[in-house]
Scaffold this motif. Structure first.
Motif, short mmCIF file in Angstrom:
data_model
loop_
_atom_site.label_atom_id
_atom_site.label_comp_id
_atom_site.label_asym_id
_atom_site.label_seq_id
_atom_site.Cartn_x
_atom_site.Cartn_y
_atom_site.Cartn_z
N GLY A 278 -5.63 -0.45 -7.49
CA GLY A 278 -5.75 -0.89 -6.10
C GLY A 278 -6.07 -2.38 -6.00
N VAL B 106 -0.06 5.14 6.45
CA VAL B 106 -1.28 4.58 5.85
C VAL B 106 -2.40 4.56 6.87
CG1 VAL B 106 -2.30 2.43 4.96
CG2 VAL B 106 -0.05 3.17 4.14
N GLY C 212 -1.65 6.12 1.92
CA GLY C 212 -2.80 5.43 1.33
C GLY C 212 -3.83 5.04 2.39
N THR C 213 -4.84 4.29 1.92
CA THR C 213 -5.93 3.89 2.80
C THR C 213 -6.21 2.40 2.64
OG1 THR C 213 -6.97 6.06 2.64
CG2 THR C 213 -8.39 4.25 3.35
N CYS D 135 0.85 -1.19 0.00
CA CYS D 135 0.00 0.00 0.00
C CYS D 135 0.89 1.25 0.00
CB CYS D 135 -0.91 -0.01 1.25
SG CYS D 135 -2.06 1.38 1.27
N ASP E 73 -6.96 2.01 -1.26
CA ASP E 73 -5.85 1.34 -1.97
C ASP E 73 -5.88 -0.17 -1.77
OD1 ASP E 73 -4.14 3.73 -2.89
OD2 ASP E 73 -4.65 4.17 -0.82
N SER F 198 1.65 -2.37 7.03
CA SER F 198 1.58 -1.13 6.23
C SER F 198 2.46 -0.03 6.80
CB SER F 198 0.12 -0.66 6.14
OG SER F 198 -0.44 -0.54 7.43
N SER G 252 -10.48 7.52 -2.05
CA SER G 252 -10.44 6.16 -2.60
C SER G 252 -9.63 5.25 -1.68
CB SER G 252 -9.87 6.18 -4.03
OG SER G 252 -8.53 6.56 -3.97
N VAL H 212 -12.38 1.30 -4.57
CA VAL H 212 -10.96 0.95 -4.80
C VAL H 212 -10.45 1.74 -6.01
CG1 VAL H 212 -9.36 -0.92 -5.38
CG2 VAL H 212 -11.25 -1.34 -3.78
N GLY H 213 -9.35 2.46 -5.82
CA GLY H 213 -8.80 3.26 -6.91
C GLY H 213 -8.19 2.38 -7.99
#
Ligand code: SAM
Length: 240
Positions: free
Chosen positions: A146, A54, A30-31, A26, A118, A50, A116, A142-143
């Motif tokens: 992703g 994140v 990010g998320t 990730c 990831d 992660s 969004s 989800v981008g």
């Protein structure tokens, strides 16, 4: 997976490693969103793997519904224990500050997460309608590029029907593979006919394994495993 060896849950060591790799990839800032945290087994893996920048968001109402295999409704007391165990397990693993827990149902949480996603991990309600809703509504979040992972794929009937309906012939998510029932999809499928047909065939090729899992569940539900034990053989474990 030593990290969560003492945390109850239905995630095999190989699946833990798969989840770890996805969270590790990730991008910074990010998320990660997890649907269905139970006692924190998968949450701890996501938060540990992660980057500290994140955001790790864990969604679980701990309400006593869809708690585990054959635990669809009426488990409020057990879920209260799950909630306490979730908090204690995250604290013991040193990741309590890394995780935002949304104690709500996944559909209600859609408006509580900005931007969004990831990495999306779906392991909440396994019945057809909520599983389909999670794949569709959260999958849309989800981008591009992703990752989406789904537990109990080609194992749970509800989850598998939801995958057949939304992903097998879909135009966005490429099926990468699976660790037992944990499937991995990446949002980078080129929408061409050839890619879509190949993508569908790779997923349909998992159906014999699905049939085997359903047969195993019927056998275990009918308590035939006990019969095997009486004949000196080991009862198979619930497939996941
Ligand atoms: C199979 S367990 C999750 C296991 C967990 N991922 C682990 O690794 O141990 C399913 C969880 O989904 C939660 N759940 C049920 N319905 C849900 C929903 N609509 N949204 C989010 N979570 C839900 C249950 O409370 C339960 O804790």
């Amino acid at each position: 997976m030593q990290l969560v060896a003492d945390v109850e849950g239905w995630m095999s060591p190989g699946q833990g490693a798969t989840l770890y790799d996805a969270a590790d990839r990730c991008p910074p800032d990010g998320t990660i969103v997890e649907i269905g945290s139970f006692r924190g087994r998968s949450t701890i893996v996501l938060a540990t793997a992660s980057d500290p920048s994140v955001a790790v968001i864990a969604i679980d109402p701990h309400a006593g519904n869809d708690r585990g295999p054959q635990e669809i409704d009426g488990f409020a007391d057990e879920a209260a224990d799950d909630h306490a165990a979730f908090n204690a397990n995250l604290a013991a693993a040193g990741v309590a500050d890394r995780v935002t827990h949304l104690r709500t149902f996944s559909d209600d949480a859609l408006t509580e997460v900005d931007g969004s996603v990831d990495v999306l991990y779906i392991d909440g309600a396994h019945r057809y309608a909520p599983a389909l809703a999670d794949i569709r509504a959260w999958g849309d979040r989800v981008g591009d590029g992703g990752t989406m992972l789904i537990h109990d794929s080609f194992s749970s009937i509800g989850v598998t029907l939801a995958i057949l309906r939304s992903l097998v012939f879909g135009s966005r998510f490429r099926y990468v593979g699976r660790s037992r029932s944990m499937t991995i999809y990446v949002a980078d499928l080129d929408g061409g006919l050839g890619s879509r047909v190949g993508n569908a065939l790779r997923q349909l090729a998992q159906l014999p394994w699905f049939a085997k899992n359903v047969a195993l569940k019927v056998l275990l539900t009918l308590k035939l495993g006990k019969l095997l034990e009486r004949t000196g053989r080991e009862s198979p474990e619930w497939p996941y």
